[in-house]
Every structure is written in structure tokens, then in C-alpha cells.
Design an enzyme around this catalytic site. Structure first.
Site, mmCIF file in Angstrom:
data_model
loop_
_atom_site.group_PDB
_atom_site.id
_atom_site.type_symbol
_atom_site.label_atom_id
_atom_site.label_comp_id
_atom_site.label_asym_id
_atom_site.label_seq_id
_atom_site.Cartn_x
_atom_site.Cartn_y
_atom_site.Cartn_z
ATOM 1 N N ARG A 234 0.849 -1.186 0.000
ATOM 2 C CA ARG A 234 0.000 0.000 0.000
ATOM 3 C C ARG A 234 0.887 1.240 0.000
ATOM 4 O O ARG A 234 1.915 1.288 0.679
ATOM 5 C CB ARG A 234 -0.924 0.017 1.225
ATOM 6 C CG ARG A 234 -2.101 -0.949 1.120
ATOM 7 C CD ARG A 234 -3.080 -0.514 0.036
ATOM 8 N NE ARG A 234 -4.221 -1.412 -0.093
ATOM 9 C CZ ARG A 234 -4.286 -2.417 -0.958
ATOM 10 N NH1 ARG A 234 -3.252 -2.672 -1.744
ATOM 11 N NH2 ARG A 234 -5.358 -3.173 -1.048
ATOM 12 N N GLU A 263 -2.075 7.890 -5.093
ATOM 13 C CA GLU A 263 -2.310 7.303 -6.412
ATOM 14 C C GLU A 263 -3.736 7.451 -6.926
ATOM 15 O O GLU A 263 -3.988 7.267 -8.113
ATOM 16 C CB GLU A 263 -1.952 5.818 -6.395
ATOM 17 C CG GLU A 263 -2.893 4.953 -5.590
ATOM 18 C CD GLU A 263 -2.535 3.468 -5.675
ATOM 19 O OE1 GLU A 263 -3.407 2.692 -6.071
ATOM 20 O OE2 GLU A 263 -1.393 3.108 -5.339
ATOM 21 N N HIS A 295 0.224 0.194 -10.123
ATOM 22 C CA HIS A 295 -0.628 -0.730 -9.359
ATOM 23 C C HIS A 295 -1.080 -1.885 -10.245
ATOM 24 O O HIS A 295 -2.267 -2.221 -10.307
ATOM 25 C CB HIS A 295 -1.844 0.008 -8.779
ATOM 26 C CG HIS A 295 -2.376 -0.630 -7.528
ATOM 27 N ND1 HIS A 295 -2.757 0.106 -6.437
ATOM 28 C CD2 HIS A 295 -2.580 -1.926 -7.183
ATOM 29 C CE1 HIS A 295 -3.183 -0.718 -5.487
ATOM 30 N NE2 HIS A 295 -3.086 -1.958 -5.925
#
Length: 331
Positions: A234, A263, A295
Site C-alpha cells: 500500500r 495514487e 498498481h
């Protein structure tokens, strides 16, 4: 059951439609993210499906309750974007996909390590331009290096097994895992010892109050000079500005990220024709020893199939009044 799926991309629609042939739900795919302004788009749906950057805060949950939504199904493992206490107060059930493919994220972690070390991304561009010089491409043998893993859940365990197989000395910190339930060849140590002795540090922990900015100026000061830092967990586990300072001094020599703490306004979108306004992110991109992916660690065909199937099974169990084995409850 009618389901509104937020933050939908073409690949979401593909895999959910394929999985839905076994469930026969009515799925409405919405490209927009869930937030206070878009929650009304779930009107008429009993369940909604959300992803990592959708907002499931108190105000959104209050709105969802008002339009009759009874279930929020996360198509991911992380749930730091969900107010679980408010959901319980609103009578809204929350379910998730606790495991979809630990191999996907673990293998992407190794890809970041190998790419940063052997600079294959830079070599690829050089060769395309006819430049076959090896200057600046020097790497190191992974064999024999000490790798510290922060978090040894399913993804951490798979990562550890791969690294052990490559001949690395693997050490791990996880307050919830014992040596006996760990991985053969992995030594459990305290966090300070991990910082001090690791050539490579890789994060595989959830985002909690305890892990928020677990990598900060103080922890970086304890690390070896020239450490490689990898984060596929994360974004907010790293204090980005502290990491940038360490990159400038050479304390961190290699940085590989698949996540970023801000993000939500960047990842999963094509911004190639726009000026990115995030100055901190752009500063990260300016370093030639930083590798960032958007991601995508989870993004394999196997993982997407598992995510869609598990999500729809969670919804089916709710509809049938069965026990929700993947339900999230407030602590």
C-alpha cells in the site's frame, strides 16, 4: 441481483461478464469512481462492487443506505478505504476478496527487484537506439544477498519462497506470524534488525495505523547505505518525501514502487495527454534509479478470474442468506 460496479475498466467487464454466466446477476458497469458525488448512480442496486481507490467513507455509506444498498463487495484484499464502523451502523455488509493470486504480486515484486538491479528497462531502450555500451548497467548477484520482508502473509510467503530459491538470505518481520508457521529458510527478526541488516527491503503488509508511514526518516536512517526498497503493498506505508530525501543522499540506491500514497488521482487512468499536477510524484519520476508501475502487480489473468468469481460468490452468499466467509467487521 442488480449490482453497480464502480471504477470499471474494459478488463473488469470482460472477467465479470465471464464469471457472471454462473450467477446471472444484472451488472451495471460504471467507469466513474465511487464518491459522494457518484453514489446516487447505485440507485436501484442492492449491492455495489468497488476497488482500491473508491471512497467508502461515512458520507458515502450514509447515501448508499438511503438508496437501499445493502452490500458493498470489494474486488480487492485491502479495505483501508472503507469505514467499517459506519457501515455496521448503516446495516451495510462489507465483503472482500482476501486472496486472489499471491503469485501475481510476489512475481511482480521479483520483477521490480531484477529490473532495478540489472537495469533491463534501460538496456532495452539503449539497444533500440543502437547503443550496446554496458557502462552504467552494472548489477549485483542476488545470490547471497540479505532480503528483509515486512509482512509474511500469503504474498510475503510466496515472495520468500522465490527468494530462498534464488539463494538469498531471507529475514522477515511480522507480529502476527510465528517462526513455526512461516517459510522454510526464513528467519524471523525484529524490525530494527531487519532495517540494519537488509540489502533489499520489500513491503508486504496491509495499511493500518501501525503500518502507516512505517518507512519514514527514522526507519530509513537505520538502513544500510545503498539499500534497495520495494513496495507492492500500500502506498501510504512509505513516507514519500522522506524516501525522496534518502534517494538524493544515496541512502536508498534503488526504489521500486507499484503503489503510491496519492495514487487515487493517477493510477488506472491514461493521463498521457495531461500535465500531472502531483509534484512529489513527478520528483520521484526524475530519478533514474526509481522504477514505478501503476498498481499492476495483481494484474494477471488468473488473479482477475479469481477476483471476479470470489466477488460474485460473496454477493451470491449474501443474496441466499448464507454465512459470509469473507465479511469484514469493525474492530
Amino acid at each position: 441481483m442488480k449490482i453497480t460496479l464502480f471504477s470499471s475498466k474494459p478488463y473488469d467487464q470482460q472477467f465479470f461478464e465471464e464469471a457472471n454466466t454462473s450467477f446471472n446477476n444484472e451488472i451495471v458497469f460504471q467507469e466513474v469512481a465511487l464518491n459522494e458525488n457518484t453514489a446516487a448512480m447505485a440507485t436501484g442496486a442492492k449491492a455495489i462492487c468497488v476497488f482500491v481507490n473508491d471512497q467508502v467513507n461515512a458520507n458515502v455509506l450514509q447515501h448508499l443506505q438511503g438508496i437501499g444498498v445493502q452490500l458493498v463487495a470489494l474486488r480487492c484484499a485491502g479495505y483501508n478505504n472503507v469505514d467499517l464502523k459506519k457501515a455496521a451502523a448503516c446495516g451495510i455488509k462489507i465483503v472482500r476478496v482476501p486472496a486472489y493470486s499471491p503469485y501475481a504480486v510476489a512475481e511482480h515484486t521479483i520483477a521490480l527487484i531484477l529490473t532495478l538491479n540489472r537495469k533491463t528497462h534501460r538496456a532495452y531502450n539503449r539497444v533500440k537506439e543502437g547503443n550496446f555500451s554496458l557502462q552504467g548497467l552494472l548489477g549485483f548477484d542476488l545470490h547471497g544477498k540479505t532480503v528483509g520482508l515486512i509482512g509474511l502473509g500469503e504474498i510475503g510467503k510466496v515472495t520468500a519462497k522465490i527468494l530462498v530459491g534464488m539463494g538469498c538470505k531471507v529475514q522477515a518481520y511480522d507480529p502476527y506470524i510465528t517462526q513455526e508457521s512461516g517459510v522454510a529458510g526464513v528467519t524471523f527478526i525484529d524490525l530494527d534488525t531487519l532495517y540494519e541488516g537488509s540489502d533489499i527491503i520489500s513491503l508486504h503488509c496491509p495499511l493500518t495505523p501501525e503500518t502507516h508511514h512505517i518507512i519514514n526518516a527514522e526507519s530509513i536512517a537505520k538502513m544500510k547505505k545503498g539499500v534497495m526498497l520495494i513496495n507492492t503493498s500500500r502506498g501510504a506505508t512509505l513516507e514519500t518525501k522522506a524516501v525522496i530525501k534518502a534517494l538524493k543522499t544515496g541512502k536508498i540506491k534503488y526504489l521500486g514502487l507499484d503503489v503510491y500514497e496519492e495514487e487515487a488521482e493517477l493510477f488506472f487512468e491514461d493521463l498521457s495527454d495531461k500535465v500531472i499536477q502531483d509534484d512529489v510524484f513527478m520528483r520521484l519520476l526524475s530519478f533514474n534509479n526509481v522504477l514505478i508501475t501503476g498498481h499492476q502487480a495483481f494484474f494477471t489473468a488468473e488473479a482477475m478470474k479469481n477476483i471476479a468469481t470470489t466477488t460474485l460468490q460473496n454477493i451470491h452468499d449474501f443474496e441466499q442468506g448464507q454465512r459470509l466467509q469473507n465479511e469484514l467487521l469493525p474492530t
